[in-house]
Structures are given as C-alpha cells and as structure tokens.
Enzyme design. Sequence first.
Site, PDB file in Angstrom:
ATOM      1  CG  ASP A  75      -1.964   0.893   0.956  1.00 56.59           C
ATOM      2  OD1 ASP A  75      -2.119   1.112  -0.028  1.00 56.59           O
ATOM      3  OD2 ASP A  75      -3.069   0.751   2.046  1.00 56.59           O
ATOM      4  CG  ASP A  76      -0.051   5.229   0.539  1.00 57.78           C
ATOM      5  OD1 ASP A  76      -0.626   4.084  -0.772  1.00 57.78           O
ATOM      6  OD2 ASP A  76      -0.320   5.247   1.416  1.00 57.78           O
ATOM      7  CB  CYS A 117      -5.958   3.163  -1.843  1.00 55.79           C
ATOM      8  SG  CYS A 117      -5.105   3.604  -0.382  1.00 55.79           S
ATOM      9  CG  HIS A 171      -9.692   0.639   1.151  1.00 51.53           C
ATOM     10  ND1 HIS A 171      -8.779   1.416   1.478  1.00 51.53           N
ATOM     11  CD2 HIS A 171     -10.737   1.402   2.437  1.00 51.53           C
ATOM     12  CE1 HIS A 171      -8.861   2.181   1.360  1.00 51.53           C
ATOM     13  NE2 HIS A 171      -9.945   2.934   1.880  1.00 51.53           N
TER      14      HIS A 171
HETATM   15 CA    CA Z   1      -2.423   2.405  -1.535  1.00 49.88          CA
END
Ligand code: CA
Length: 527
Positions: A75-76, A117, A171
């Site tokens: 993530d990221d 995301c 998510h």
């Molecule tokens: Ca992300």
Amino acid sequence: MKCKILLNNNFDKGLLLAVLISIVPIAVGAETVAKAENLEPAIIHQAQQKEAQDKLKAFEKKSKKKPNILVFLVDDMGWGDPGVYGGGEAVGAATPNIDRLAKEGLRLTSTYSQPLCTPTRATLLTGRLPVRHGLLRPPQIGETGGMEGEITIATLLSDAGYYTALSGKWHLGESPSNQPQYNGFDEYYGFLGSTKNYTEWRDPRINASLSNNETIVETIKNSPNFIKTLVKARRNQPHEALYELDIPAVANVDIDLMNNSIDVIKRMENQEKPWFLYHSFGKVHFDNYPADGFQGSSKAKGVYQDAVVEVDYIVGQVMKALKETGQDKNTLVFFTSDNGPETDTWPDSGYSPFRGAKMSTWEGGVRVPGIAWWPGMIEADRVSDGLFDLADLFATFVNIGQAKMPTDRYIDGIDQSSFLLADGGESNRAAVYYYMLDKFSAIRVGPYKQHLYVVSPAASEGIPGYINGSTLHKTAGLYVFNLYLDPKERRPYGIRTALITKQLQGALKKHKATFEDYPPKILMTLE
Ligand code: CA
C-alpha cells in the site's frame, strides 16, 4: 450519437473538442488488434505468443496442474523505494528480498496503477478502469457500496478450479455483500478499510483534536457499518470478528497477515487444486507503526523506512514458505504497489524519482514497482520498460489460469502472458490511459505522454501535498512530455511533436470510442 454519450457521462467538452480537431485518425505507434469486441486491442507478437503458449502447455504437462498465482500488493509504496528501483540501501531501508525477486525475475519499469488505493484495487480485480467499475475513490468509514455487478478475477479463477484466498486489506466496501467472501474468495483474513481508519482518531500525536474529543471519538466508533476488527470469513458466509484494530494491533497486523499467508501456502502444499493468493499489505500506508522488533530496524531509523524493512522481511518469509513447500516452480508471483507515495504525510512517506505523488497522474502518482517472478518460466535478471497496467493482471491471470473471459462488459486489461513468459518478450500494450477521479487526464504511447488535466499540489514546491487541497487544471495547448528525455515531466515540448500528438490523438479517439458500446459506470460520485 457519440457526442451525446460522451457528454451524458460527464466527459469533458474540451477533450471532445481535442478529439474532433484531430485532422486524421492516425494509427497508434504499434498496430493493435482486439480479439473480441469487448476486449482492449493489443499488439500482436505472434512468435512470442507461441513461445509463451508452448511454455504453458509444457508446464501443465509436467506439473499436471495449473500454475498457482501469488500477488503481493503493497500500500502506497513508491517506485523508488525498493533497492532495485534505486532506493533500498541508498535511502536507508534495504530491501534484499524484493531485490532478489527482481534479480530472479522480470523487473518492469513502466507498471501503472491508478492514483488512489480503491480504484487500483478494483481495477486489479476486475481488469476494468475506474470509470467502468465505478470505484473512483476510497469508501469512507461505514460508507455503503462497492463492486456491485462486477466480476473479480477470484471468481473467474474459482470457476476454473482454483482455491482463492485473500490476506489483508480489502478497501472495496465493508457492507456484507461487498466483502471478499462474496466476491470470489474462498477464504478471507484481513481488514476491510485502510489502516488509518482504525488509528488516526486514536493517536493524539497524529490527530489530537480528534482523539482528545470524546464526542467525536464515540461518533466514529459507533459509525453504522464501521467494522473496526480484523475479520475472517469463508466463501458466502458472514464474517467473524477476531480482534479490535487498536494501535498495537495495527502495528502488528502485517506480521499476522504474513503468518496467515504462510499458513495458506502450507495448507495448499498437497492439495489437488491450484491456488490464487492475494497478499494485500496494510503497510506502508500512513500512519506507520512499527511491528514488534521492527522499531529502528532500518538504517534511516524512520517510521516509514522501518515499515519498508518489515514489508521486505514479510516478502522474504512468504517466499521462503513457497520454496520450503516445493511450490516455487509452480507459482507465478507478481509484486507491486497500489499507487505512488503519499507525500502529504512526509516524512512518513515513500519515494519516487518522478514528479507528483499519490492522487495525481504525474508519473509519481501512478508509476509503481512491478516485478514478475516464476523460475524456469520467466527469464531471470530481465528488465523491461514495456507498458504494463495493473488491469493487465486480470487478463493475464485469465489466460494463465485458463479461466473464462467475460463477454458482457468491456475489459481494459490486456493479456500480457507472452510479454512475461517469452524470453525477451515485449509488451502487448500500446497505450496507457490515465484517469484522475472521473477525468480522463493523460495518455502515454511509447515514451510520449500528453496531459489533458494536471494536478497541482496545494503547497509550494518543496512541501508537496497532493491530497490536501490540490487542484485539477485543464491543460491548454499541447502538453506533451517525452518520458525518456524528461522522466520528471518538467519540459512540455508539444511544439516539437506535432506528428506524435496526432498519434496520441488517434489512440485517444479509439479509447473514447469504447464508451459508445460500453458506457461508463460511476457508483461513487464525488460530493
Ligand atoms: Ca494506497
């Protein structure tokens, strides 16, 4: 008719004009062919396609079973974070395990996510761009909605005989019908939102004005539909809440997910079914809290860098389980990130050498690490700048898993198996289409990229923040960059690229035409 459809679906009138003033529709850099009306046209490389299919046939004959598929989604994480992409040791956070994957496999330098995301996650699972699957931005705490009507790669692989498991972040909606176990996964172990949803209102160091306000905290805690526990679930069954995701739990949740993925891999060792495991990290999304034993583990000693070291350790442990169970030769592994670094939260922030960051369609926002690994099937120590969109994972897995491609909807992903599997294979993708929320904002063909919209950070140069207060501008003139000559997108030089611009317009026109028969769907409109 075309105008009506475009305008009805909130596409920009200026863009339409740009399409219409394109004098002659010129073919895209390489000729493309669509296998079916609902599939994105691909470059046909006949020799490499045959080589790849022969390899797959030989594999199946030898192993008597379809290959397993393992996806690591961080993530990221920024393009520049792993050592093999120029970060690692050089920025005080060595990544020997990720680097090993690249050295033993194929390192892609032009892999593209979406700017945020949720759009990326839905695109990876459906093979469709955000305006088609409808998830333009992350759902907020307790917000209903998700991937209604979409078909995930997990569903297709299940139908093709695979066992499917998800460890980690979802998510894509937390209301019951939107959860993973109702979207093609046989088992789910993870959390339904983003890690920050569970921590940012609890930590006075980060957000004292929220965390010290009891009324606000109680309101957040009691938000309808907000699931703030780790959950586990079996296909088509309600989830079971396991433990509250308070700050110490979130700090250690990735280690828990690692243990779950190792358990899945060990359980599958002697099973007849091939498997698809989607390992979706909580880290390195802000706010990063070090797991036990990882505080100060990086040379940089920063919370972000400690998180990178932890992610790398987890990759190493999961890969170790794959090898120890003898499944490494039977498994295609793909490592990537869901968007570029989040710079609003610096120094808890990743690194990209490119301009921009998460929530922008500058390269820094959407160009992510992409490593494909499969010993004996993917040539070792290979590097390619061929275009690869994370939507392509969907179509590639459909081919590799011999699953059935949907025929009732447009699929933007391209089957890239021959790019990955043939020695020296080239990308089958001619163009990358960049979307910023509901705006078609840029197109790349070869090294050329034209921006139709650009995101400007809120703060002045030096304190870039692309989420807090950034603005979106329509470009004027020919806003074209050459990403080979100018990878940081600092020198638009459309005045020198008139012919190229016509080619870009041709590709752009073809892309827009796909919405005539397959209108976009936008479920979560922006308020
Ligand atoms: Ca992300």
